[in-house]
Design a protein around this motif. Structure first.
Motif, PDB file in Angstrom:
ATOM      1  N   ASP A 104       0.811  -1.225   0.000  1.00  0.00           N
ATOM      2  CA  ASP A 104       0.000   0.000   0.000  1.00  0.00           C
ATOM      3  C   ASP A 104       0.838   1.265   0.000  1.00  0.00           C
ATOM      4  O   ASP A 104       0.549   2.206  -0.740  1.00  0.00           O
ATOM      5  CB  ASP A 104      -0.954   0.013   1.204  1.00  0.00           C
ATOM      6  CG  ASP A 104      -2.064  -1.014   1.074  1.00  0.00           C
ATOM      7  OD1 ASP A 104      -2.297  -1.505  -0.054  1.00  0.00           O
ATOM      8  OD2 ASP A 104      -2.695  -1.328   2.093  1.00  0.00           O
ATOM      9  N   HIS A 105       1.884   1.309   0.813  1.00  0.00           N
ATOM     10  CA  HIS A 105       2.725   2.505   0.912  1.00  0.00           C
ATOM     11  C   HIS A 105       3.354   2.839  -0.452  1.00  0.00           C
ATOM     12  O   HIS A 105       3.345   3.989  -0.885  1.00  0.00           O
ATOM     13  CB  HIS A 105       3.818   2.303   1.969  1.00  0.00           C
ATOM     14  CG  HIS A 105       4.791   3.421   2.046  1.00  0.00           C
ATOM     15  ND1 HIS A 105       4.519   4.586   2.730  1.00  0.00           N
ATOM     16  CD2 HIS A 105       6.017   3.568   1.507  1.00  0.00           C
ATOM     17  CE1 HIS A 105       5.545   5.403   2.611  1.00  0.00           C
ATOM     18  NE2 HIS A 105       6.470   4.805   1.885  1.00  0.00           N
ATOM     19  N   GLU A 106       3.900   1.827  -1.092  1.00  0.00           N
ATOM     20  CA  GLU A 106       4.520   2.034  -2.404  1.00  0.00           C
ATOM     21  C   GLU A 106       3.476   2.462  -3.430  1.00  0.00           C
ATOM     22  O   GLU A 106       3.717   3.342  -4.264  1.00  0.00           O
ATOM     23  CB  GLU A 106       5.207   0.740  -2.849  1.00  0.00           C
ATOM     24  CG  GLU A 106       5.915   0.849  -4.180  1.00  0.00           C
ATOM     25  CD  GLU A 106       6.535  -0.465  -4.623  1.00  0.00           C
ATOM     26  OE1 GLU A 106       7.080  -0.489  -5.736  1.00  0.00           O
ATOM     27  OE2 GLU A 106       6.478  -1.465  -3.869  1.00  0.00           O
ATOM     28  N   GLN A 107       2.316   1.863  -3.365  1.00  0.00           N
ATOM     29  CA  GLN A 107       1.239   2.200  -4.286  1.00  0.00           C
ATOM     30  C   GLN A 107       0.803   3.653  -4.114  1.00  0.00           C
ATOM     31  O   GLN A 107       0.615   4.369  -5.091  1.00  0.00           O
ATOM     32  CB  GLN A 107       0.070   1.242  -4.077  1.00  0.00           C
ATOM     33  CG  GLN A 107      -0.939   1.269  -5.176  1.00  0.00           C
ATOM     34  CD  GLN A 107      -1.931   0.127  -5.035  1.00  0.00           C
ATOM     35  OE1 GLN A 107      -2.191  -0.354  -3.942  1.00  0.00           O
ATOM     36  NE2 GLN A 107      -2.473  -0.297  -6.144  1.00  0.00           N
ATOM     37  N   GLU A 108       0.674   4.106  -2.868  1.00  0.00           N
ATOM     38  CA  GLU A 108       0.278   5.492  -2.603  1.00  0.00           C
ATOM     39  C   GLU A 108       1.318   6.469  -3.145  1.00  0.00           C
ATOM     40  O   GLU A 108       0.973   7.489  -3.749  1.00  0.00           O
ATOM     41  CB  GLU A 108       0.065   5.721  -1.106  1.00  0.00           C
ATOM     42  CG  GLU A 108      -1.173   5.049  -0.559  1.00  0.00           C
ATOM     43  CD  GLU A 108      -2.449   5.573  -1.190  1.00  0.00           C
ATOM     44  OE1 GLU A 108      -2.560   6.783  -1.467  1.00  0.00           O
ATOM     45  OE2 GLU A 108      -3.363   4.754  -1.429  1.00  0.00           O
ATOM     46  N   MET A 109       2.604   6.175  -2.923  1.00  0.00           N
ATOM     47  CA  MET A 109       3.651   7.070  -3.419  1.00  0.00           C
ATOM     48  C   MET A 109       3.664   7.087  -4.943  1.00  0.00           C
ATOM     49  O   MET A 109       3.742   8.149  -5.565  1.00  0.00           O
ATOM     50  CB  MET A 109       5.020   6.673  -2.889  1.00  0.00           C
ATOM     51  CG  MET A 109       6.088   7.702  -3.291  1.00  0.00           C
ATOM     52  SD  MET A 109       7.722   7.329  -2.699  1.00  0.00           S
ATOM     53  CE  MET A 109       8.100   5.842  -3.572  1.00  0.00           C
ATOM     54  N   ASN A 110       3.589   5.916  -5.556  1.00  0.00           N
ATOM     55  CA  ASN A 110       3.586   5.857  -7.019  1.00  0.00           C
ATOM     56  C   ASN A 110       2.373   6.582  -7.598  1.00  0.00           C
ATOM     57  O   ASN A 110       2.474   7.260  -8.621  1.00  0.00           O
ATOM     58  CB  ASN A 110       3.612   4.403  -7.505  1.00  0.00           C
ATOM     59  CG  ASN A 110       4.965   3.770  -7.331  1.00  0.00           C
ATOM     60  OD1 ASN A 110       5.982   4.440  -7.210  1.00  0.00           O
ATOM     61  ND2 ASN A 110       4.999   2.454  -7.306  1.00  0.00           N
ATOM     62  N   ARG A 111       1.241   6.446  -6.948  1.00  0.00           N
ATOM     63  CA  ARG A 111       0.035   7.132  -7.403  1.00  0.00           C
ATOM     64  C   ARG A 111       0.245   8.656  -7.389  1.00  0.00           C
ATOM     65  O   ARG A 111      -0.074   9.343  -8.361  1.00  0.00           O
ATOM     66  CB  ARG A 111      -1.154   6.736  -6.519  1.00  0.00           C
ATOM     67  CG  ARG A 111      -2.471   7.298  -6.977  1.00  0.00           C
ATOM     68  CD  ARG A 111      -3.625   6.848  -6.077  1.00  0.00           C
ATOM     69  NE  ARG A 111      -3.807   5.408  -6.169  1.00  0.00           N
ATOM     70  CZ  ARG A 111      -3.866   4.596  -5.115  1.00  0.00           C
ATOM     71  NH1 ARG A 111      -3.779   5.069  -3.899  1.00  0.00           N
ATOM     72  NH2 ARG A 111      -4.039   3.301  -5.280  1.00  0.00           N
ATOM     73  N   ALA A 112       0.807   9.164  -6.306  1.00  0.00           N
ATOM     74  CA  ALA A 112       1.051  10.611  -6.193  1.00  0.00           C
ATOM     75  C   ALA A 112       2.075  11.076  -7.226  1.00  0.00           C
ATOM     76  O   ALA A 112       1.904  12.127  -7.863  1.00  0.00           O
ATOM     77  CB  ALA A 112       1.519  10.964  -4.784  1.00  0.00           C
ATOM     78  N   LEU A 113       3.124  10.290  -7.422  1.00  0.00           N
ATOM     79  CA  LEU A 113       4.148  10.676  -8.396  1.00  0.00           C
ATOM     80  C   LEU A 113       3.619  10.610  -9.828  1.00  0.00           C
ATOM     81  O   LEU A 113       3.944  11.468 -10.651  1.00  0.00           O
ATOM     82  CB  LEU A 113       5.389   9.801  -8.238  1.00  0.00           C
ATOM     83  CG  LEU A 113       6.198  10.055  -6.974  1.00  0.00           C
ATOM     84  CD1 LEU A 113       7.294   9.016  -6.822  1.00  0.00           C
ATOM     85  CD2 LEU A 113       6.786  11.461  -6.968  1.00  0.00           C
ATOM     86  N   MET A 114       2.800   9.608 -10.124  1.00  0.00           N
ATOM     87  CA  MET A 114       2.246   9.520 -11.475  1.00  0.00           C
ATOM     88  C   MET A 114       1.255  10.656 -11.732  1.00  0.00           C
ATOM     89  O   MET A 114       1.203  11.206 -12.832  1.00  0.00           O
ATOM     90  CB  MET A 114       1.576   8.166 -11.703  1.00  0.00           C
ATOM     91  CG  MET A 114       2.549   7.001 -11.783  1.00  0.00           C
ATOM     92  SD  MET A 114       3.812   7.173 -13.087  1.00  0.00           S
ATOM     93  CE  MET A 114       5.268   7.514 -12.109  1.00  0.00           C
ATOM     94  N   ALA A 115       0.505  11.045 -10.719  1.00  0.00           N
ATOM     95  CA  ALA A 115      -0.392  12.193 -10.877  1.00  0.00           C
ATOM     96  C   ALA A 115       0.417  13.450 -11.153  1.00  0.00           C
ATOM     97  O   ALA A 115       0.056  14.254 -12.035  1.00  0.00           O
ATOM     98  CB  ALA A 115      -1.256  12.371  -9.623  1.00  0.00           C
ATOM     99  N   ALA A 116       1.519  13.619 -10.432  1.00  0.00           N
ATOM    100  CA  ALA A 116       2.390  14.778 -10.674  1.00  0.00           C
ATOM    101  C   ALA A 116       2.974  14.724 -12.077  1.00  0.00           C
ATOM    102  O   ALA A 116       3.070  15.745 -12.767  1.00  0.00           O
ATOM    103  CB  ALA A 116       3.505  14.819  -9.635  1.00  0.00           C
ATOM    104  N   MET A 117       3.350  13.533 -12.509  1.00  0.00           N
ATOM    105  CA  MET A 117       3.932  13.379 -13.840  1.00  0.00           C
ATOM    106  C   MET A 117       2.936  13.776 -14.926  1.00  0.00           C
ATOM    107  O   MET A 117       3.303  14.425 -15.904  1.00  0.00           O
ATOM    108  CB  MET A 117       4.381  11.934 -14.044  1.00  0.00           C
ATOM    109  CG  MET A 117       5.026  11.693 -15.389  1.00  0.00           C
ATOM    110  SD  MET A 117       5.362   9.958 -15.663  1.00  0.00           S
ATOM    111  CE  MET A 117       3.721   9.329 -15.941  1.00  0.00           C
TER     112      MET A 117
END
Length: 188
Positions: A104-117
């Motif tokens: 979950d932690h990795e998924q949340e970070m990746n989600r935020a970074l992909m949204a920023a991207m």
């Protein structure tokens, strides 16, 4: 005296601690919540120490983004090293890296970074450059197209997991991954 005066100086460890703190903030509160002050508070490192490694918020975001890329590249390299069959090795490693279940932690970070991207052309260009520089498998035009199809499907699985749609039961997910791995090896 404060702890900072007794802490051994290890620039690489301090930098990593700052990146970990920034990643934690991104994962739990989203990218818009990331500020230098919050990273200072989360990490326990002074503002001067933060600014020594990351002069701006953007530099910190870039550092977290580069860390994500480094982790993905390392995972792909490890998968390739485990592959006994050379033909299609890079594509199968890419599929496995994209299709693995994320905590979950990795998924949340990746989600935020992909949204920023998606909102930031600079980060989008950085990601495109990274993906385009990953190892490719040699092959004729037909197998190259088929392997690209497999990579695009793996990208879709990764993105769908981040967005929480097209969820699959474990046996269905395994079946999809196995079909993609098979397609990476041969032309139909």
């Amino acid at each position: 005296m404060s702890k900072a005066h007794h802490r051994p100086k290890d620039p690489a460890a301090l930098r990593q601690q700052l990146l970990d703190s920034a990643a934690q903030i991104i994962a739990t509160r989203g990218l818009p919540a990331l500020t230098l002050d919050k990273v200072v508070k989360e990490s326990g490192i002074s503002k001067g120490g933060l600014q020594h490694h990351f002069a701006t918020r953007q530099a910190l975001i870039d550092g977290v983004f580069e860390t994500l890329q480094d982790q993905m590249r390392a995972e792909i390299d490890q998968e390739m090293a485990r592959e006994p069959q050379a033909q299609g090795r890079a594509t199968r490693a890419y599929i496995r890296a994209c299709a693995r279940l994320m905590p979950d932690h990795e998924q949340e970070m990746n989600r935020a970074l992909m949204a920023a991207m998606m909102a930031d052309p600079y980060l989008r260009d950085q990601w495109a450059e990274f993906i385009n520089q990953l190892p490719q498998d040699p092959g004729d035009e037909a197998i190259s197209r088929q392997r690209l199809l497999c990579r695009l499907a793996a990208d879709g699985m990764w993105f769908a997991a981040l967005c929480g749609y097209h969820t699959q039961a474990p046996e269905q997910r395994r079946w999809i991954v196995e079909r993609l791995l098979e397609l990476a090896e041969r032309v139909k």
